[in-house]
Design an enzyme around this catalytic site. Structure first.
Site, PDB file in Angstrom:
ATOM      1  N   GLY A  22      29.456  23.893   1.996  1.00 29.01           N
ATOM      2  CA  GLY A  22      28.167  23.949   2.405  1.00 29.01           C
ATOM      3  C   GLY A  22      28.074  22.519   3.055  1.00 29.01           C
ATOM      4  N   GLU A  27      32.036  24.688   6.019  1.00 29.75           N
ATOM      5  CA  GLU A  27      30.778  25.112   6.429  1.00 29.75           C
ATOM      6  C   GLU A  27      30.764  26.419   7.111  1.00 29.75           C
ATOM      7  OE1 GLU A  27      27.263  24.399   6.052  1.00 29.75           O
ATOM      8  OE2 GLU A  27      27.370  26.134   7.426  1.00 29.75           O
ATOM      9  N   ASP A  38       9.014  24.738  -3.150  1.00 30.71           N
ATOM     10  CA  ASP A  38      10.208  25.716  -2.612  1.00 30.71           C
ATOM     11  C   ASP A  38       9.946  27.109  -2.902  1.00 30.71           C
ATOM     12  OD1 ASP A  38      11.210  23.107  -2.337  1.00 30.71           O
ATOM     13  OD2 ASP A  38      12.849  23.435  -3.455  1.00 30.71           O
ATOM     14  N   HIS A  73      11.493  -7.488  17.247  1.00 29.60           N
ATOM     15  CA  HIS A  73      12.674  -7.660  17.647  1.00 29.60           C
ATOM     16  C   HIS A  73      13.378  -8.870  16.600  1.00 29.60           C
ATOM     17  CE1 HIS A  73      16.382  -8.286  20.011  1.00 29.60           C
ATOM     18  NE2 HIS A  73      16.079  -9.650  19.757  1.00 29.60           N
TER      19      HIS A  73
END
Ligand code: FAD
Length: 476
Positions: A194, A217, A321, A453
């Site tokens: 996977g 995969e 889930d 920056h």
């Protein structure tokens, strides 16, 4: 009148005129990300809350998911830094990885957070009911010989690691992520079944710790739900790191060898390794919990809800889930908050799934929010513009020695529809991308914002400058 009183007034008596005989205003089954977030918010709103948990409050994310895996990934980053220290002139050496030490560090992080969370649950006056719960009435749960009832019931029983036919998990040679997290050694070699988020994260950790890693995969690319450009960049980076992978490859079966496993793939190839990690996704934990018997509509095991997370049974909600969609902790948290507020009579805004940020914390990281280019083109055809800003032009990324990019997907003269990032630490940039997406900002809205920056954050600013037609550190 305070918020507490308002919430109570809204929540009891029940809005269908039932007389309240319930033990709690809100009863939550499962104390993972979705369940405990709901419990905490409901208690904050003045509701009485019962929280049923068979294991430990915190669930998958805290104990065997997000937190311990990210601790391993941090240890992996430290190992890589030591290995590559000479590149920046620092005299350090990687002598090895002591898994006992790594696990102690990981477990320390988890236990500190667990302690904090249990304290929080206690301080909000939530009643934790320990034990395996089963739904035995429209809003009732039975734990052992005790049945508790809520005015409202929230199902939050989470998920489990799936496997494939022909691949039997034994916890010794064939592992799920739970087993992998308590491994007491660095394996010499691993096959990872996977190439999604969990598979790529473990592959990344083990490679940094010195293992030979091969990912198998079935779909055509790694992290297949991400923008294709991100998959390609991650594949390039993994190749460079010596992580092997075979996409479009289906596993047929696994057999034990003298010193590990042999994984057979369609077409006859065999991959041998010391261990196999099965990372083929997570199934909803809804079987045998009485949901179907109580009339909760399920679809392939997932609980069907409307956009307000109501199930087919009145006063019963579902979060986390077990609800179809992205299986992510922060989605569970948000759903939990949403349901608590709804029960308390507030009017929370339904959650936009595509606004939920997604991060794969591998080396390099992949982070995204909104639509991929393919999804945007499917919806808007030629009205889509994209810009890719290479981290090669970003000072901080050069200092860190990471490669990658920021890719923006936008409507021509319209809002930004998606933001996709690859590079070390880019997961930390997704917050700004999420605001841009969520507030439907145009490139011209973002271009004037000043980014510090040198930060990696500047790369987001630069990408929006380019999208607005005025690139600074990039070619027009
Ligand atoms: P869970 O967290 O699974 O909680 C469910 C709870 O219910 C559990 O505590 C369980 O014991 C309890 N329970 C179940 N049945 C019963 C019962 N009958 N009686 C009593 N209690 C019961 N997400 C991210 O956002 N970021 C990440 O980096 C990330 N990394 C991950 C890494 C791994 C290896 C894994 C496996 C997952 C990862 N996730 C990550 C996903 C995340 O962990 C889940 O999306 C999240 O935990 C889901 O929350 P939940 O509340 O739905 O379920």
């Amino acid at each position: 009148m305070g918020a507490r009183a308002v919430a109570r007034e809204a929540a009891t008596p029940a809005d269908d005129g039932r007389t309240s005989v319930a033990d709690f205003d809100v009863l939550v089954l499962g104390a993972g990300s979705g369940g405990y977030a709901c419990a905490l918010r409901a208690a904050q709103l003045g509701l009485s809350v019962g929280l049923v948990e068979r294991d430990r409050v915190g669930g998958t994310c805290l104990h065997v998911g997000c937190i311990p895996t990210k601790a391993l990934l941090h240890a992996a980053e430290v190992a890589d830094s030591a290995r590559e220290a000479d590149k920046v002139g620092v005299l350090a050496r990687l002598d090895g990885v002591d898994m006992a030490g790594v696990n102690a560090y990981k477990d320390g992080v988890v236990s500190r957070l667990f302690k904090g969370l249990t304290g929080l649950v206690r301080s909000r006056g939530i009643t934790v009911i320990e034990g395996e719960g089963r739904m035995t009435g429209p809003t009732s749960v039975t734990v052992g010989d005790r049945t508790v009832t809520g005015e409202h019931l929230v199902l939050a029983s989470g998920s489990y690691s799936r496997t494939l036919p022909g691949v039997e998990v034994d916890g010794e040679r064939v592992l799920t992520s739970e087993h992998a997290l308590s491994l007491d050694r660095v394996p010499a070699s691993v096959v990872v079944l996977g190439g999604g988020v969990i598979g790529c994260e473990f592959a990344s950790v083990w490679r940094s710790f010195g293992a030979e890693v091969t990912i198998l995969e079935a779909l055509p690319r790694l992290v297949p739900s991400e923008d294709e450009a991100c998959s390609k960049a991650l594949e390039r980076a993994f190749r460079k790191r010596g992580i092997g992978f075979h996409t479009g490859t289906r596993v047929e079966g696994v057999t034990a060898t003298d010193d590990g496993v042999a994984v057979t793939v369609e077409g006859g190839g065999v991959h041998e390794a010391e261990l196999l990690l099965v990372a083929v996704g997570r199934g909803p934990h809804t079987d045998g919990l009485g949901y179907a018997e109580q009339g909760i509509e399920l679809d392939r095991g997932f609980v069907v809800t409307d956009e307000r997370l109501r199930t087919s049974v009145p006063h019963v909600y579902a979060v986390g889930d077990i609800v179809p969609g992205l299986q992510l902790a922060h989605r569970g948290f948000q759903q939990g908050l949403f349901v608590a507020e709804q029960i308390a009579g507030l009017d929370p805004r339904p959650i936009d799934e595509s606004a939920i940020p997604r991060v794969t914390y591998s080396h390099p990281e992949v982070a995204s929010v909104g639509l991929t280019e393919e999804q945007a083109r499917a919806q808007h055809g030629d009205a889509v513009a994209t810009v890719t800003y290479d981290l090669g032009g970003n000072g901080k990324s050069q200092i860190l020695g990471t490669q990658g990019f920021v890719k923006l997907v936008s409507l021509v003269d319209g809002p930004v529809l998606g933001c996709h990032l690859v590079g070390d630490r880019v997961g930390e940039l997704i917050g700004e991308a999420q605001l841009i997406y969520g507030w439907e900002a145009h490139a011209d809205d973002v271009a004037p914002l000043v980014h510090a920056h040198p930060t990696q954050n500047e790369a987001l600013g630069e990408a929006h400058l380019a999208l607005a037609g005025k690139p600074l550190h990039a070619h027009s």
